[in-house]
Design a protein around this motif. Sequence first.
Motif, PDB file in Angstrom:
ATOM      1  N   SER A   1       1.576  -0.318   0.094  1.00 47.80           N
ATOM      2  CA  SER A   1       1.718   1.062  -0.388  1.00 47.80           C
ATOM      3  C   SER A   1       1.719   1.107  -1.917  1.00 47.80           C
ATOM      4  O   SER A   1       2.751   1.348  -2.539  1.00 47.80           O
ATOM      5  CB  SER A   1       2.994   1.686   0.157  1.00 47.80           C
ATOM      6  OG  SER A   1       4.117   0.899  -0.189  1.00 47.80           O
ATOM      7  N   PRO A   2       0.543   0.871  -2.532  1.00 49.50           N
ATOM      8  CA  PRO A   2       0.485   0.931  -3.994  1.00 49.50           C
ATOM      9  C   PRO A   2       0.945   2.294  -4.509  1.00 49.50           C
ATOM     10  O   PRO A   2       0.622   3.324  -3.920  1.00 49.50           O
ATOM     11  CB  PRO A   2      -0.983   0.697  -4.327  1.00 49.50           C
ATOM     12  CG  PRO A   2      -1.621   0.210  -3.077  1.00 49.50           C
ATOM     13  CD  PRO A   2      -0.753   0.608  -1.937  1.00 49.50           C
ATOM     14  N   SER A   3       1.699   2.285  -5.577  1.00 42.96           N
ATOM     15  CA  SER A   3       2.153   3.524  -6.205  1.00 42.96           C
ATOM     16  C   SER A   3       1.048   4.118  -7.067  1.00 42.96           C
ATOM     17  O   SER A   3       0.217   3.383  -7.604  1.00 42.96           O
ATOM     18  CB  SER A   3       3.372   3.254  -7.091  1.00 42.96           C
ATOM     19  OG  SER A   3       4.435   2.780  -6.321  1.00 42.96           O
ATOM     20  N   PRO A   4       1.059   5.441  -7.227  1.00 40.44           N
ATOM     21  CA  PRO A   4       0.071   6.068  -8.124  1.00 40.44           C
ATOM     22  C   PRO A   4       0.256   5.588  -9.559  1.00 40.44           C
ATOM     23  O   PRO A   4       1.383   5.346 -10.007  1.00 40.44           O
ATOM     24  CB  PRO A   4       0.388   7.562  -8.017  1.00 40.44           C
ATOM     25  CG  PRO A   4       1.122   7.712  -6.728  1.00 40.44           C
ATOM     26  CD  PRO A   4       1.886   6.431  -6.545  1.00 40.44           C
ATOM     27  N   SER A   5      -0.846   5.443 -10.258  1.00 37.58           N
ATOM     28  CA  SER A   5      -0.829   5.124 -11.690  1.00 37.58           C
ATOM     29  C   SER A   5      -1.129   6.413 -12.438  1.00 37.58           C
ATOM     30  O   SER A   5      -2.275   6.861 -12.464  1.00 37.58           O
ATOM     31  CB  SER A   5      -1.881   4.078 -12.034  1.00 37.58           C
ATOM     32  OG  SER A   5      -1.588   2.869 -11.381  1.00 37.58           O
TER      33      SER A   5
ATOM     34  N   SER B   1       6.416  17.786  -8.386  1.00 40.66           N
ATOM     35  CA  SER B   1       6.314  17.014  -7.154  1.00 40.66           C
ATOM     36  C   SER B   1       5.226  17.598  -6.270  1.00 40.66           C
ATOM     37  O   SER B   1       4.754  18.721  -6.489  1.00 40.66           O
ATOM     38  CB  SER B   1       7.658  17.004  -6.408  1.00 40.66           C
ATOM     39  OG  SER B   1       8.005  18.309  -6.023  1.00 40.66           O
TER      40      SER B   1
ATOM     41  N   ALA C   1      -2.507  10.317  -7.136  1.00 38.27           N
ATOM     42  CA  ALA C   1      -1.842  10.107  -5.846  1.00 38.27           C
ATOM     43  C   ALA C   1      -2.872   9.878  -4.740  1.00 38.27           C
ATOM     44  O   ALA C   1      -2.724   8.964  -3.921  1.00 38.27           O
ATOM     45  CB  ALA C   1      -0.948  11.294  -5.515  1.00 38.27           C
TER      46      ALA C   1
ATOM     47  N   ALA D   1      -4.276   6.360  -4.955  1.00 38.25           N
ATOM     48  CA  ALA D   1      -3.317   5.338  -4.502  1.00 38.25           C
ATOM     49  C   ALA D   1      -3.182   5.357  -2.982  1.00 38.25           C
ATOM     50  O   ALA D   1      -3.197   4.304  -2.335  1.00 38.25           O
ATOM     51  CB  ALA D   1      -1.958   5.568  -5.152  1.00 38.25           C
TER      52      ALA D   1
ATOM     53  N   TRP E   1      -3.526   2.491   0.790  1.00 35.83           N
ATOM     54  CA  TRP E   1      -2.425   2.101   1.672  1.00 35.83           C
ATOM     55  C   TRP E   1      -2.972   1.455   2.936  1.00 35.83           C
ATOM     56  O   TRP E   1      -4.104   1.709   3.350  1.00 35.83           O
ATOM     57  CB  TRP E   1      -1.597   3.324   2.050  1.00 35.83           C
ATOM     58  CG  TRP E   1      -0.610   3.750   0.998  1.00 35.83           C
ATOM     59  CD1 TRP E   1      -0.764   3.651  -0.357  1.00 35.83           C
ATOM     60  CD2 TRP E   1       0.651   4.367   1.214  1.00 35.83           C
ATOM     61  NE1 TRP E   1       0.324   4.159  -0.995  1.00 35.83           N
ATOM     62  CE2 TRP E   1       1.213   4.609  -0.049  1.00 35.83           C
ATOM     63  CE3 TRP E   1       1.347   4.741   2.347  1.00 35.83           C
ATOM     64  CZ2 TRP E   1       2.464   5.208  -0.201  1.00 35.83           C
ATOM     65  CZ3 TRP E   1       2.585   5.342   2.200  1.00 35.83           C
ATOM     66  CH2 TRP E   1       3.133   5.565   0.933  1.00 35.83           C
TER      67      TRP E   1
ATOM     68  N   VAL F   1       5.612  12.959  -3.338  1.00 35.99           N
ATOM     69  CA  VAL F   1       5.424  12.302  -4.632  1.00 35.99           C
ATOM     70  C   VAL F   1       6.225  13.087  -5.650  1.00 35.99           C
ATOM     71  O   VAL F   1       6.110  14.311  -5.728  1.00 35.99           O
ATOM     72  CB  VAL F   1       3.932  12.291  -5.046  1.00 35.99           C
ATOM     73  CG1 VAL F   1       3.771  11.818  -6.485  1.00 35.99           C
ATOM     74  CG2 VAL F   1       3.136  11.425  -4.119  1.00 35.99           C
TER      75      VAL F   1
END
Length: 85
Positions: A9-13, A26, A57, A60, A64, A78
């Motif tokens: 689950s990579p986080s958004p950059s 959010s 988002a 990213a 997943w 988010v």
Amino acid sequence: PHEPRILSSPSPSFPFWVQLTQPSTSGRFSIQFGADGNVTGVQVVQSTRIPALDNAALDAFRRWRSGWGRAWQKTVPVVFNRQSR
């Protein structure tokens, strides 16, 4: 039945300029997984109202991965907190 486990689950950059210039906000996103665990689709459920954050988002969430076995979907919140200067 329970949801398959999220394996990656990579986080958004978020772009740095957004962190300095935009307010905290959010959003919510729906991720659809295929039976093989790969993402088959991502949709904005509630926009952050900042296109650069929504796009980060979405990018990213497309990366997943979940456990395999059945197709399923998950809605993910988010929260973007502005960095103080």
